[in-house]
Design an enzyme around this catalytic site. Structure first.
Site, PDB file in Angstrom:
ATOM      1  N   CYS A 103      13.759 -47.683  84.154  1.00 46.78           N
ATOM      2  CA  CYS A 103      14.421 -46.721  83.263  1.00 46.78           C
ATOM      3  C   CYS A 103      15.822 -46.368  83.760  1.00 46.78           C
ATOM      4  O   CYS A 103      16.051 -46.200  84.962  1.00 46.78           O
ATOM      5  CB  CYS A 103      13.561 -45.456  83.164  1.00 46.78           C
ATOM      6  SG  CYS A 103      14.230 -44.232  82.023  1.00 46.78           S
ATOM      7  N   CYS A 122      10.711 -39.150  89.227  1.00 46.95           N
ATOM      8  CA  CYS A 122      10.048 -40.232  88.492  1.00 46.95           C
ATOM      9  C   CYS A 122      10.086 -41.579  89.207  1.00 46.95           C
ATOM     10  O   CYS A 122      11.154 -42.078  89.575  1.00 46.95           O
ATOM     11  CB  CYS A 122      10.671 -40.370  87.100  1.00 46.95           C
ATOM     12  SG  CYS A 122       9.761 -41.545  86.074  1.00 46.95           S
ATOM     13  N   CYS A 148      -1.765 -40.561  74.065  1.00 42.63           N
ATOM     14  CA  CYS A 148      -0.342 -40.290  74.261  1.00 42.63           C
ATOM     15  C   CYS A 148       0.313 -41.532  74.855  1.00 42.63           C
ATOM     16  O   CYS A 148      -0.018 -41.947  75.966  1.00 42.63           O
ATOM     17  CB  CYS A 148      -0.173 -39.090  75.182  1.00 42.63           C
ATOM     18  SG  CYS A 148       1.560 -38.748  75.530  1.00 42.63           S
ATOM     19  N   CYS A 192       0.238 -39.323  69.952  1.00 40.82           N
ATOM     20  CA  CYS A 192       1.407 -38.678  70.558  1.00 40.82           C
ATOM     21  C   CYS A 192       2.256 -39.791  71.165  1.00 40.82           C
ATOM     22  O   CYS A 192       1.711 -40.791  71.643  1.00 40.82           O
ATOM     23  CB  CYS A 192       0.957 -37.709  71.645  1.00 40.82           C
ATOM     24  SG  CYS A 192       2.341 -36.903  72.495  1.00 40.82           S
ATOM     25  N   CYS A 241       5.145 -31.358  71.704  1.00 41.43           N
ATOM     26  CA  CYS A 241       4.501 -31.192  72.998  1.00 41.43           C
ATOM     27  C   CYS A 241       5.637 -31.108  74.006  1.00 41.43           C
ATOM     28  O   CYS A 241       6.368 -32.089  74.199  1.00 41.43           O
ATOM     29  CB  CYS A 241       3.590 -32.393  73.271  1.00 41.43           C
ATOM     30  SG  CYS A 241       2.885 -32.389  74.924  1.00 41.43           S
TER      31      CYS A 241
END
Ligand code: SAM
Ligand code: DTB
Ligand code: SF4
Length: 319
Positions: free
Chosen positions: A54, A61, A98, A129, A189
């Site tokens: 990412c 993360c 999710c 989700c 959420c």
């Protein structure tokens, strides 16, 4: 929210945090009991449909390409694997799937595969989700049209602490995406992470920012940092579990009608800590032995805990 003065309300939030523990827990439990079945917990299972590599630099993360984490980047998961994960989640008693992607934002060329995932997972009989990063208006609308129920996009921490944790986007970017999601008619959420070295005022500021969304998020995940090897936050001292319980209780008082999810970090928590969180207002968990990339307390262990506490898994909310 009833109080119009932001500053006064943040102060009031801090006052809640400062209550004697028993007083805070009693107050939160009363709010919980007035609004919910206190013996029912909603269950969401996570699946990482695109892992690692990412471009963002979120310091917690393991999927960021900025750090040493050894996670291998994958391509978007084939539809049949997502459907398989949905069947498995349904079979063990989850109510929602999710689907998470390690992206700053989805590319338009990915949208048709993502929309297929939404409709196929819904067809299995689960709520859906997704958490894919920032969205354009058009992307949010097409996800809604495909049947997406919830979009997860966390504020993560207070506005003041935000740039200590992420520099590649701003707190305002997060709020803007939440507005896009809301305008498309999706349920929100949104929550954050505790134990990143923030202070109590940051935890209060984050909860106040969430409660000030109009309307507040339907679902509020409270994660405790899972220290990921190779990330800048790897060696952060662990949060005092009683501060987690207080944070859940304050969240319940500020957002009486929201599902409060005791989220990442449960594997490192005692049963007693989790039981106090459920008493103080948590009524949702991530269910299954994996989060996105990290381990979670497995379903078997959860079922044992739920049986000890007399907790049942609640029905899907939007089915
Ligand atoms: N890339 C998208 C984004 O950031 O919005 C979606 C996936 S991202 C992994 C979803 C959320 O997971 C983050 O906002 C963060 O709150 C939570 N998270 C990620 N890593 C975590 C960790 N190590 N411990 C606790 N929560 C974490
Ligand atoms: C959320 O608030 N927590 C989930 C979900 N939304 C996407 C993710 C937790 C990730 C924990 C670390 C990992 O598995 O990599
Ligand atoms: Fe990327 Fe999301 Fe991880 Fe941040 S939290 S690095 S945006 S996957």
């Amino acid at each position: 929210m009833p109080d119009t003065s932001c500053e006064r309300s943040l102060d009031a939030t801090l006052d809640l945090f400062a209550l004697p523990f028993n007083d805070l827990l009693q107050k939160a439990h009363e709010v919980h009991r007035q609004n919910w079945d206190v013996n029912a917990v909603q269950t969401s299972t996570l699946v990482s449909v695109k892992t690692g590599g990412c471009a963002e630099d979120c310091k917690y993360c393991g999927q960021s390409s900025h750090f040493e984490a050894k996670l291998e980047a994958t391509k978007l998961m084939p539809l049949e694997h997502v459907v398989e994960a949905a069947h498995k989640a349904k079979a063990v008693g989850a109510g929602r799937l999710c689907m998470g992607a390690a992206w700053r934002n989805p590319k338009d060329r990915d949208m048709s595969a993502l929309l297929d995932m939404v409709s196929e997972v819904k067809a299995v009989g689960l709520e859906t989700c997704m958490t894919l990063g920032m969205l354009t208006e058009g992307q949010a609308q097409s996800l809604k049209q495909a049947g997406l129920d919830y979009y997860n996009h966390n504020l993560d921490t207070s506005e003041e602490y935000y740039d200590k944790i992420v520099t590649t986007r701003t707190f305002q970017d997060r709020l803007d995406t939440l507005s896009v999601v809301r305008r498309a008619g999706l349920k929100i959420c949104s929550g954050g992470i505790l134990g990143m070295g923030e202070g109590r005022e940051d935890r209060a500021g984050m909860l106040w920012a969430l409660a000030s969304l109009d309307p507040p998020p339907e679902s509020v995940p409270i994660n405790v940092l899972v220290p990921m090897p190779g990330t800048p936050l790897e060696g952060t001292p662990a949060l005092d579990p009683l501060e987690l319980v207080r944070t859940i209780a304050v969240a319940r008082i500020l957002m009486p009608g929201s599902r409060i999810r005791l989220s990442a970090g449960r594997k490192a928590m005692t049963e007693e800590c989790q039981a106090l969180c459920f008493f103080g207002g948590a009524n949702s968990v991530f269910y299954g032995d994996r989060l996105l990339t990290a381990e979670n307390q497995g379903e078997d262990e959860d079922d044992v805990l739920f049986a000890k506490l007399g907790i049942k898994k609640s029905r899907a909310e939007t089915a």
